[in-house]
Design a protein around this motif. Structure first.
Motif, PDB file in Angstrom:
ATOM      1  N   ALA A   5       0.853  -1.197   0.000  1.00 11.82           N
ATOM      2  CA  ALA A   5       0.000   0.000   0.000  1.00 11.82           C
ATOM      3  C   ALA A   5       0.886   1.244   0.000  1.00 11.82           C
ATOM      4  O   ALA A   5       1.887   1.296   0.715  1.00 11.82           O
ATOM      5  CB  ALA A   5      -0.911  -0.006   1.226  1.00 11.82           C
ATOM      6  N   SER A   9      -2.235   0.214 -10.021  1.00 14.44           N
ATOM      7  CA  SER A   9      -2.265  -0.512 -11.291  1.00 14.44           C
ATOM      8  C   SER A   9      -2.240   0.510 -12.419  1.00 14.44           C
ATOM      9  O   SER A   9      -3.171   1.305 -12.554  1.00 14.44           O
ATOM     10  CB  SER A   9      -3.527  -1.374 -11.402  1.00 14.44           C
ATOM     11  OG  SER A   9      -3.514  -2.432 -10.473  1.00 14.44           O
ATOM     12  N   ARG A  86      -5.258  -5.213 -10.642  1.00 17.22           N
ATOM     13  CA  ARG A  86      -5.417  -5.769  -9.303  1.00 17.22           C
ATOM     14  C   ARG A  86      -5.562  -4.699  -8.224  1.00 17.22           C
ATOM     15  O   ARG A  86      -5.997  -4.995  -7.115  1.00 17.22           O
ATOM     16  CB  ARG A  86      -4.218  -6.653  -8.955  1.00 17.22           C
ATOM     17  CG  ARG A  86      -4.102  -7.893  -9.828  1.00 17.22           C
ATOM     18  CD  ARG A  86      -2.903  -8.735  -9.418  1.00 17.22           C
ATOM     19  NE  ARG A  86      -1.648  -8.014  -9.615  1.00 17.22           N
ATOM     20  CZ  ARG A  86      -0.453  -8.467  -9.226  1.00 17.22           C
ATOM     21  NH1 ARG A  86      -0.369  -9.618  -8.594  1.00 17.22           N
ATOM     22  NH2 ARG A  86       0.637  -7.759  -9.458  1.00 17.22           N
ATOM     23  N   GLY A  87      -5.179  -3.469  -8.529  1.00 19.83           N
ATOM     24  CA  GLY A  87      -5.163  -2.426  -7.511  1.00 19.83           C
ATOM     25  C   GLY A  87      -6.482  -1.692  -7.377  1.00 19.83           C
ATOM     26  O   GLY A  87      -7.300  -1.664  -8.299  1.00 19.83           O
ATOM     27  N   GLU A  88      -6.679  -1.081  -6.202  1.00 21.08           N
ATOM     28  CA  GLU A  88      -7.846  -0.237  -5.974  1.00 21.08           C
ATOM     29  C   GLU A  88      -7.658   1.147  -6.590  1.00 21.08           C
ATOM     30  O   GLU A  88      -8.625   1.873  -6.794  1.00 21.08           O
ATOM     31  CB  GLU A  88      -8.114  -0.111  -4.476  1.00 21.08           C
ATOM     32  CG  GLU A  88      -8.494  -1.429  -3.811  1.00 21.08           C
ATOM     33  CD  GLU A  88      -8.757  -1.278  -2.332  1.00 21.08           C
ATOM     34  OE1 GLU A  88      -8.664  -0.124  -1.832  1.00 21.08           O
ATOM     35  OE2 GLU A  88      -9.061  -2.276  -1.676  1.00 21.08           O
ATOM     36  N   LEU A  89      -6.413   1.515  -6.858  1.00 18.38           N
ATOM     37  CA  LEU A  89      -6.099   2.776  -7.522  1.00 18.38           C
ATOM     38  C   LEU A  89      -5.531   2.452  -8.896  1.00 18.38           C
ATOM     39  O   LEU A  89      -4.639   1.610  -9.027  1.00 18.38           O
ATOM     40  CB  LEU A  89      -5.080   3.582  -6.711  1.00 18.38           C
ATOM     41  CG  LEU A  89      -5.495   3.921  -5.278  1.00 18.38           C
ATOM     42  CD1 LEU A  89      -4.374   4.666  -4.566  1.00 18.38           C
ATOM     43  CD2 LEU A  89      -6.775   4.745  -5.257  1.00 18.38           C
ATOM     44  N   SER A 112      -4.731  10.667  -1.618  1.00 16.58           N
ATOM     45  CA  SER A 112      -4.757  10.169  -0.248  1.00 16.58           C
ATOM     46  C   SER A 112      -5.214  11.229   0.747  1.00 16.58           C
ATOM     47  O   SER A 112      -5.704  10.896   1.828  1.00 16.58           O
ATOM     48  CB  SER A 112      -3.368   9.662   0.149  1.00 16.58           C
ATOM     49  OG  SER A 112      -2.927   8.636  -0.703  1.00 16.58           O
ATOM     50  N   ARG A 159      -9.922   6.219  -8.651  1.00 18.70           N
ATOM     51  CA  ARG A 159     -10.348   5.149  -7.752  1.00 18.70           C
ATOM     52  C   ARG A 159     -11.121   4.107  -8.557  1.00 18.70           C
ATOM     53  O   ARG A 159     -12.119   4.413  -9.206  1.00 18.70           O
ATOM     54  CB  ARG A 159     -11.209   5.709  -6.619  1.00 18.70           C
ATOM     55  CG  ARG A 159     -10.487   6.754  -5.769  1.00 18.70           C
ATOM     56  CD  ARG A 159     -11.299   7.145  -4.542  1.00 18.70           C
ATOM     57  NE  ARG A 159     -10.714   8.307  -3.890  1.00 18.70           N
ATOM     58  CZ  ARG A 159      -9.715   8.259  -2.999  1.00 18.70           C
ATOM     59  NH1 ARG A 159      -9.218   7.077  -2.663  1.00 18.70           N
ATOM     60  NH2 ARG A 159      -9.243   9.362  -2.450  1.00 18.70           N
ATOM     61  N   ARG A 160     -10.667   2.876  -8.470  1.00 17.90           N
ATOM     62  CA  ARG A 160     -11.266   1.792  -9.248  1.00 17.90           C
ATOM     63  C   ARG A 160     -12.744   1.598  -8.900  1.00 17.90           C
ATOM     64  O   ARG A 160     -13.583   1.345  -9.767  1.00 17.90           O
ATOM     65  CB  ARG A 160     -10.476   0.501  -8.979  1.00 17.90           C
ATOM     66  CG  ARG A 160     -11.131  -0.791  -9.428  1.00 17.90           C
ATOM     67  CD  ARG A 160     -11.128  -0.935 -10.938  1.00 17.90           C
ATOM     68  NE  ARG A 160     -11.675  -2.210 -11.341  1.00 17.90           N
ATOM     69  CZ  ARG A 160     -10.976  -3.349 -11.388  1.00 17.90           C
ATOM     70  NH1 ARG A 160      -9.700  -3.356 -11.047  1.00 17.90           N
ATOM     71  NH2 ARG A 160     -11.551  -4.457 -11.786  1.00 17.90           N
ATOM     72  N   GLU A 161     -13.091   1.720  -7.640  1.00 14.33           N
ATOM     73  CA  GLU A 161     -14.479   1.511  -7.214  1.00 14.33           C
ATOM     74  C   GLU A 161     -15.411   2.499  -7.893  1.00 14.33           C
ATOM     75  O   GLU A 161     -16.521   2.140  -8.308  1.00 14.33           O
ATOM     76  CB  GLU A 161     -14.570   1.637  -5.694  1.00 14.33           C
ATOM     77  CG  GLU A 161     -15.952   1.442  -5.119  1.00 14.33           C
ATOM     78  CD  GLU A 161     -16.796   2.723  -5.104  1.00 14.33           C
ATOM     79  OE1 GLU A 161     -18.034   2.626  -5.256  1.00 14.33           O
ATOM     80  OE2 GLU A 161     -16.184   3.813  -4.949  1.00 14.33           O
ATOM     81  N   ASP A 164     -15.888   1.566 -11.633  1.00 15.15           N
ATOM     82  CA  ASP A 164     -16.855   0.479 -11.793  1.00 15.15           C
ATOM     83  C   ASP A 164     -18.280   0.980 -11.571  1.00 15.15           C
ATOM     84  O   ASP A 164     -19.215   0.582 -12.281  1.00 15.15           O
ATOM     85  CB  ASP A 164     -16.544  -0.652 -10.812  1.00 15.15           C
ATOM     86  CG  ASP A 164     -15.237  -1.362 -11.132  1.00 15.15           C
ATOM     87  OD1 ASP A 164     -14.797  -1.290 -12.295  1.00 15.15           O
ATOM     88  OD2 ASP A 164     -14.660  -1.987 -10.217  1.00 15.15           O
ATOM     89  N   ARG A 165     -18.448   1.842 -10.601  1.00 17.34           N
ATOM     90  CA  ARG A 165     -19.789   2.305 -10.244  1.00 17.34           C
ATOM     91  C   ARG A 165     -20.421   3.165 -11.334  1.00 17.34           C
ATOM     92  O   ARG A 165     -21.632   3.104 -11.557  1.00 17.34           O
ATOM     93  CB  ARG A 165     -19.702   3.083  -8.922  1.00 17.34           C
ATOM     94  CG  ARG A 165     -20.993   3.695  -8.438  1.00 17.34           C
ATOM     95  CD  ARG A 165     -21.014   3.852  -6.924  1.00 17.34           C
ATOM     96  NE  ARG A 165     -19.831   4.471  -6.393  1.00 17.34           N
ATOM     97  CZ  ARG A 165     -19.663   5.781  -6.205  1.00 17.34           C
ATOM     98  NH1 ARG A 165     -20.629   6.612  -6.544  1.00 17.34           N
ATOM     99  NH2 ARG A 165     -18.551   6.264  -5.686  1.00 17.34           N
TER     100      ARG A 165
END
Length: 374
Positions: A5, A9, A86-89, A112, A159-161, A164-165
């Protein structure tokens, strides 16, 4: 496997990216932020790109290479590499551009510091096929709001989330899928820009846009501009995306031709739009038509003079903005407020508090460009 952390990606969709791949990949693997992977999918290239990519994947274990046999196109290939990350960022990197060694570290610091920031872009300078600087950054664009982002697509960290959203890249917006995505990110949270030159954007004649047929590109850019016009009126642009876009028939807006010709001009080529502009450009007795005609004529007759003149103008107006947008101090984009419902989001994507409004016409909390205090 447990990832370090903060782990980033970096995603790079590739399609016929020679001879620029070595510089592009090297600029990512040489980042001062070491916790990263580089996810690459070759979109069935025919120029030998995959051989270069194989050498890099053997040389550095951080490179994860996927070789596609089916051409997915700009939006499809971009979605593919993000899904494989694979990363969240996730950081975007275009296969012909160059990142500053400190790019990711600086962007991570901004992301951050504020959980409400969903995406960070950076300003850039422009380079040609020989990596010569042809124009510097232009902070003037930060002070003059528009619906097109002032930062290049390849410079973003997000941010990956949230990606996707909001539904990722949309094929209905091919060839302006980056602009559409940035607008939906801005509707889902805070998009900020670092005024620093942390990215080098390459103008060249073999880019995806340059290789696209004139008619397809005119159709795509015309649709994008129609959507921007709808937003200027405070209207949603989703209805304009229904169905496949038909080819542009009859006259073509001068601003569409300018948008297509400008990258060619910066790459050192003739923009190739003068004849099309005169014959089908929808010219009228107004300032826009006069400016487009003068630009196209000068770009055809004396392209070097025009490039030098425009580069000097960009440098001077960038200097005028230095105090308002100093280095290292991020500012928000877009400067104009997004009205609720103006930007299309899929059902269930409006769960972030920033999207809640008191009524259908209530503006989202989006202030103009300002220092964020990071």
């Amino acid at each position: 496997m447990r990832l370090p952390a903060p782990f980033v990606s970096v995603v790079m969709p590739v399609r016929n990216a020679l001879p620029f791949l070595d510089e592009s990949i090297g600029s990512i693997l040489g980042q001062t932020h070491a916790g990263l992977e580089l996810v690459i999918r070759d979109d069935a290239s025919t120029d030998g790109s995959v051989d270069v990519l194989r050498r890099w994947s053997r040389r550095d274990p951080r490179v994860r290479l996927y070789e596609g046999t089916e051409v997915l196109g700009p939006a499809g290939n971009s979605n593919w590499v993000v899904r494989a990350a694979r990363g969240e960022l996730v950081a975007r990197m275009d296969a012909d551009d160059i990142s500053h060694p400190d790019r990711l570290r600086r962007q991570l610091r901004v992301l951050s510091a504020d959980p409400g920031v969903v995406l960070v872009g950076t300003l850039c300078d422009g380079i040609d096929a020989r990596t010569r600087t042809v124009r510097g950054r232009d902070r003037w664009r930060l002070a003059h709001p528009g619906w097109g982002p002032p930062f290049p697509h390849g410079s973003v960290l997000f941010r990956r989330e949230v990606f996707d959203r909001i539904g990722g890249y949309r094929e209905s917006c091919d060839y302006w899928e980056d602009n559409d995505l940035m607008l939906r990110f801005a509707a889902a949270g805070r998009v900020v820009v670092l005024p620093d030159q942390l990215y080098r954007f390459r103008f060249h004649g073999s880019s995806t846009r340059a290789a696209t047929t004139q008619q397809r590109m005119e159709t795509a850019i015309a649709r994008m501009m129609d959507c921007h016009d709808a937003m200027d009126r405070g209207e949603p642009y989703e209805p304009l995306l229904a169905g496949a876009p038909g080819p542009v028939r009859g006259s073509v807006s001068p601003r569409v031709l300018f948008c297509i010709g400008a990258p060619r001009m910066w790459a050192g080529h003739s923009p190739g739009i003068l004849r099309r502009l005169v014959a089908h450009g929808g010219l009228r007795w107004n300032r826009e038509s006069a400016a487009a005609l003068a630009w196209a004529a000068l770009a055809t007759a004396a392209p070097r003079l025009l490039r030098r003149t425009l580069a000097t103008r960009a440098r001077l107006r960038d200097r005028r903005m230095a105090d308002r947008f100093p280095d290292h101090v991020p500012c928000e984009w877009p400067a104009r407020p997004l009205l609720a419902g103006m930007v299309p989001l899929p059902p269930g994507a409006d769960t972030d508090p920033v999207l809640r409004a008191d009524g259908p016409d209530a503006p989202l909390p989006r202030p103009g460009p300002r220092a964020l205090g990071v």
